[in-house]
Motif scaffolding. Sequence first.
Motif, PDB file in Angstrom:
ATOM      1  N   GLY A 227     -24.629   3.525  -1.749  1.00  0.00           N
ATOM      2  CA  GLY A 227     -25.897   3.228  -2.409  1.00  0.00           C
ATOM      3  C   GLY A 227     -26.990   2.994  -1.387  1.00  0.00           C
ATOM      4  N   VAL A 228     -27.954   2.146  -1.725  1.00  0.00           N
ATOM      5  CA  VAL A 228     -29.062   1.856  -0.799  1.00  0.00           C
ATOM      6  C   VAL A 228     -28.528   1.247   0.498  1.00  0.00           C
ATOM      7  CG1 VAL A 228     -31.129   0.454  -0.488  1.00  0.00           C
ATOM      8  CG2 VAL A 228     -30.758   1.674  -2.642  1.00  0.00           C
ATOM      9  N   SER A 229     -27.445   0.503   0.412  1.00  0.00           N
ATOM     10  CA  SER A 229     -26.768  -0.010   1.624  1.00  0.00           C
ATOM     11  C   SER A 229     -25.878   1.113   2.163  1.00  0.00           C
ATOM     12  CB  SER A 229     -25.924  -1.234   1.282  1.00  0.00           C
ATOM     13  OG  SER A 229     -26.694  -2.234   0.647  1.00  0.00           O
ATOM     14  N   LEU A 230     -26.522   2.170   2.639  1.00  0.00           N
ATOM     15  CA  LEU A 230     -25.875   3.439   2.964  1.00  0.00           C
ATOM     16  C   LEU A 230     -24.781   3.283   4.016  1.00  0.00           C
ATOM     17  CD1 LEU A 230     -26.025   6.536   2.463  1.00  0.00           C
ATOM     18  CD2 LEU A 230     -27.626   6.640   4.387  1.00  0.00           C
ATOM     19  N   LYS A 231     -23.659   3.954   3.771  1.00  0.00           N
ATOM     20  CA  LYS A 231     -22.557   3.940   4.729  1.00  0.00           C
ATOM     21  C   LYS A 231     -22.912   4.764   5.964  1.00  0.00           C
ATOM     22  CE  LYS A 231     -18.765   3.572   1.344  1.00  0.00           C
ATOM     23  NZ  LYS A 231     -18.078   2.380   1.872  1.00  0.00           N
ATOM     24  N   ASN A 232     -22.189   4.501   7.044  1.00  0.00           N
ATOM     25  CA  ASN A 232     -22.297   5.324   8.243  1.00  0.00           C
ATOM     26  C   ASN A 232     -21.829   6.737   7.924  1.00  0.00           C
ATOM     27  OD1 ASN A 232     -21.274   6.580  10.830  1.00  0.00           O
ATOM     28  ND2 ASN A 232     -22.166   4.703  11.659  1.00  0.00           N
ATOM     29  N   SER A 233     -22.482   7.731   8.482  1.00  0.00           N
ATOM     30  CA  SER A 233     -22.180   9.123   8.133  1.00  0.00           C
ATOM     31  C   SER A 233     -20.902   9.644   8.786  1.00  0.00           C
ATOM     32  CB  SER A 233     -23.351  10.026   8.538  1.00  0.00           C
ATOM     33  OG  SER A 233     -23.525   9.998   9.955  1.00  0.00           O
ATOM     34  N   ALA A 234     -20.375   8.953   9.780  1.00  0.00           N
ATOM     35  CA  ALA A 234     -19.257   9.480  10.572  1.00  0.00           C
ATOM     36  C   ALA A 234     -18.049   9.857   9.714  1.00  0.00           C
ATOM     37  CB  ALA A 234     -18.854   8.472  11.639  1.00  0.00           C
ATOM     38  N   ASN A 235     -17.701   9.005   8.779  1.00  0.00           N
ATOM     39  CA  ASN A 235     -16.530   9.279   7.938  1.00  0.00           C
ATOM     40  C   ASN A 235     -16.884   9.333   6.457  1.00  0.00           C
ATOM     41  OD1 ASN A 235     -14.429   9.347   9.998  1.00  0.00           O
ATOM     42  ND2 ASN A 235     -14.849   7.164  10.264  1.00  0.00           N
ATOM     43  N   LEU A 236     -18.124   9.683   6.187  1.00  0.00           N
ATOM     44  CA  LEU A 236     -18.594   9.644   4.811  1.00  0.00           C
ATOM     45  C   LEU A 236     -17.851  10.639   3.913  1.00  0.00           C
ATOM     46  CD1 LEU A 236     -20.630   8.088   3.100  1.00  0.00           C
ATOM     47  CD2 LEU A 236     -22.342   9.849   3.634  1.00  0.00           C
ATOM     48  N   HIS A 237     -17.366  11.728   4.503  1.00  0.00           N
ATOM     49  CA  HIS A 237     -16.655  12.727   3.697  1.00  0.00           C
ATOM     50  C   HIS A 237     -15.367  12.171   3.096  1.00  0.00           C
ATOM     51  CE1 HIS A 237     -15.078  12.967   7.768  1.00  0.00           C
ATOM     52  NE2 HIS A 237     -14.007  13.602   7.327  1.00  0.00           N
ATOM     53  N   TYR A 238     -14.841  11.091   3.704  1.00  0.00           N
ATOM     54  CA  TYR A 238     -13.629  10.488   3.152  1.00  0.00           C
ATOM     55  C   TYR A 238     -13.905   9.669   1.884  1.00  0.00           C
ATOM     56  CZ  TYR A 238     -11.121  11.632   7.488  1.00  0.00           C
ATOM     57  OH  TYR A 238     -10.522  12.277   8.534  1.00  0.00           O
ATOM     58  N   MET A 239     -15.178   9.459   1.575  1.00  0.00           N
ATOM     59  CA  MET A 239     -15.493   8.614   0.419  1.00  0.00           C
ATOM     60  C   MET A 239     -15.253   9.302  -0.916  1.00  0.00           C
ATOM     61  SD  MET A 239     -16.070   5.584   1.295  1.00  0.00           S
ATOM     62  CE  MET A 239     -14.724   5.875   2.456  1.00  0.00           C
ATOM     63  N   LYS A 240     -14.761  10.530  -0.885  1.00  0.00           N
ATOM     64  CA  LYS A 240     -14.237  11.150  -2.106  1.00  0.00           C
ATOM     65  C   LYS A 240     -12.943  10.443  -2.537  1.00  0.00           C
ATOM     66  CE  LYS A 240     -11.327  14.637   0.163  1.00  0.00           C
ATOM     67  NZ  LYS A 240     -11.002  16.075   0.245  1.00  0.00           N
ATOM     68  N   SER A 241     -12.425   9.590  -1.668  1.00  0.00           N
ATOM     69  CA  SER A 241     -11.151   8.915  -1.943  1.00  0.00           C
ATOM     70  C   SER A 241     -11.330   7.569  -2.640  1.00  0.00           C
ATOM     71  CB  SER A 241     -10.385   8.693  -0.630  1.00  0.00           C
ATOM     72  OG  SER A 241     -11.023   7.695   0.167  1.00  0.00           O
ATOM     73  N   ASP A 242     -12.559   7.239  -3.053  1.00  0.00           N
ATOM     74  CA  ASP A 242     -12.801   5.896  -3.579  1.00  0.00           C
ATOM     75  C   ASP A 242     -12.392   5.734  -5.044  1.00  0.00           C
ATOM     76  OD1 ASP A 242     -13.455   3.327  -2.892  1.00  0.00           O
ATOM     77  OD2 ASP A 242     -15.580   3.515  -3.357  1.00  0.00           O
ATOM     78  N   MET A 243     -11.621   6.687  -5.522  1.00  0.00           N
ATOM     79  CA  MET A 243     -11.071   6.575  -6.877  1.00  0.00           C
ATOM     80  C   MET A 243      -9.549   6.433  -6.819  1.00  0.00           C
ATOM     81  SD  MET A 243     -11.496  10.577  -8.077  1.00  0.00           S
ATOM     82  CE  MET A 243     -10.685  10.357  -9.653  1.00  0.00           C
ATOM     83  N   GLY A 244      -9.032   5.949  -5.662  1.00  0.00           N
ATOM     84  CA  GLY A 244      -7.593   5.841  -5.468  1.00  0.00           C
ATOM     85  C   GLY A 244      -6.908   4.916  -6.457  1.00  0.00           C
ATOM     86  N   GLY A 245      -7.592   3.872  -6.890  1.00  0.00           N
ATOM     87  CA  GLY A 245      -7.007   2.994  -7.908  1.00  0.00           C
ATOM     88  C   GLY A 245      -6.869   3.710  -9.230  1.00  0.00           C
ATOM     89  N   ALA A 246      -7.891   4.471  -9.602  1.00  0.00           N
ATOM     90  CA  ALA A 246      -7.875   5.210 -10.867  1.00  0.00           C
ATOM     91  C   ALA A 246      -6.789   6.271 -10.874  1.00  0.00           C
ATOM     92  CB  ALA A 246      -9.239   5.845 -11.119  1.00  0.00           C
ATOM     93  N   THR A 247      -6.625   6.994  -9.756  1.00  0.00           N
ATOM     94  CA  THR A 247      -5.629   8.068  -9.735  1.00  0.00           C
ATOM     95  C   THR A 247      -4.207   7.501  -9.755  1.00  0.00           C
ATOM     96  OG1 THR A 247      -5.820   8.200  -7.306  1.00  0.00           O
ATOM     97  CG2 THR A 247      -7.124   9.758  -8.610  1.00  0.00           C
ATOM     98  N   ALA A 248      -3.993   6.337  -9.138  1.00  0.00           N
ATOM     99  CA  ALA A 248      -2.675   5.695  -9.202  1.00  0.00           C
ATOM    100  C   ALA A 248      -2.342   5.309 -10.635  1.00  0.00           C
ATOM    101  CB  ALA A 248      -2.648   4.464  -8.300  1.00  0.00           C
ATOM    102  N   VAL A 249      -3.324   4.768 -11.330  1.00  0.00           N
ATOM    103  CA  VAL A 249      -3.128   4.380 -12.730  1.00  0.00           C
ATOM    104  C   VAL A 249      -2.914   5.618 -13.608  1.00  0.00           C
ATOM    105  CG1 VAL A 249      -4.312   3.396 -14.730  1.00  0.00           C
ATOM    106  CG2 VAL A 249      -4.369   2.201 -12.531  1.00  0.00           C
ATOM    107  N   LEU A 250      -3.666   6.672 -13.337  1.00  0.00           N
ATOM    108  CA  LEU A 250      -3.523   7.919 -14.090  1.00  0.00           C
ATOM    109  C   LEU A 250      -2.109   8.482 -13.939  1.00  0.00           C
ATOM    110  CD1 LEU A 250      -4.603  10.420 -15.625  1.00  0.00           C
ATOM    111  CD2 LEU A 250      -5.383  11.299 -13.401  1.00  0.00           C
TER     112      LEU A 250
END
Length: 471
Positions: A246-269
């Motif tokens: 969001g506005v508190s923007l993450k560092n760009s170095a590993n930003l592509h890994y942030m597609k993984s921020d649904m790991g809790g949802a996929t485990a439950v699924l």
Amino acid sequence: MKLINKKNKNYTQVFHLFTEEEWAKTSKNFNKNIPVFFTGKKHEVFVNAHEEGITYFIGLGKSTLENFEFQQVGVKFSQNQKEKLQAIPTLMLADFLNEKQFEEFVKGLFMGTYNYPFEKNHPFWNTKFELHFENISQKRLDHISQKTEALSNGQIACQEWLNKPANLKKPDIFSAYLKNIAKKYDLKYTSFNRKKCEELGLGAYLAVNQGSAYDAAFTILEYKTTVKNAKTFGLVGKCVLFDTGGVSLKNSANLHYMKSDMGGATAVLGTLIYAAEMKLPVNITVILPITDNAISEKALLPSDVITAYNGKTIEVLDTDAEGRLILADSLSYLAKNYKTDFLIDLATLTGSSVRMFGDTCAALFSNDEELKNTLIKTGDHTNQRLWNLPLWDVWKDEIQSDVADLKNMSLKPLGDCIIAAKFLEHFIENHPKWAHLDIAGVAFGSVGYAKEKAATGFGVQLLVDLIENYH
């Protein structure tokens, strides 16, 4: 998948398993085609081509190995040998294996077929592949086959959705998939858009979603058994499809890994898919607060004060601590509107848990001693390990706000995973059996099927084992 209790005279493909001790006892019975450097060590494989066909000598390691280690060997063998393996009736020789060890090895064979994007083109998914093993009855082999396929379907769905690029899992795409899953498995599907969320007062979830170009999708899936007086598990999975910070923007170095921020949802699924395919005698209510954490002119701002579903106000100090906001509304909505025996949430929540444990285990918090101990034991024997951390009230002061009931993080360099758990505790509505699992370090990491970090499937086998054995 076919597991068959049979032994024909001739097989052109044989899997011959050995522990180091078994190999030491029987190696003298083999001819000189087996080189002296095969010792039965874990993951050791020797491919012996002969006139009758091919025998794979597979090392298991020490005879004291845990059940999950049989699965590990199966996974690696499946991944490494897939180009050589044939889709034909195959004899498995391992008289010393008990039923559980055999089951874990077979699970590993099929877990090891995963590769992104997933297609059932591995020889093990071919209908011509059969695994023949004499030591277990056909009835039990059929049950193991059913469990393995259900677990594979659940865990592969978990890995597949976590691995998808951000543009292939927008909220509308994921919601369409969930609708199809609900239809396939006869689940009750409910989803609240932004307007409905506003009516319900899901203010913490909406605060994260307000910066998104996509409508809200606060989603509820319900699996119900016909068994009377069955236990009910309430599961919440953090479902941020992509997290910019969001506005508190993450560092760009590993930003592509942030597609993984649904790991809790996929485990439950994945767990839900397994339960439905196995028709487990439990009820499961799942909440997936689907959104992204985006930047726009409407996005949440640091210093904003928002009102959560349960009426508590929250001062937002950092918009990158968004996961605890959507979990807050999910937990309180589930606790207030559904009667559950257990309330468990999973989330790729904090960098603090990654710095603390790396990829060795997830951080566990629970207000119930029995549930805590059961989860720890379950983690140990599934190798999806958990480490318990405290929920002491001494941490309460760290989230007290001058302008609201709570603030969403502390500005001190403290254990943020503990502070996040104390924050979530305010939204469980005094549920007596709650557990929070911070899986940030273990849901996405080093895997045998990919060069870069990818989905591990963490959480599916943990929850499956818990639900199967704790109802």
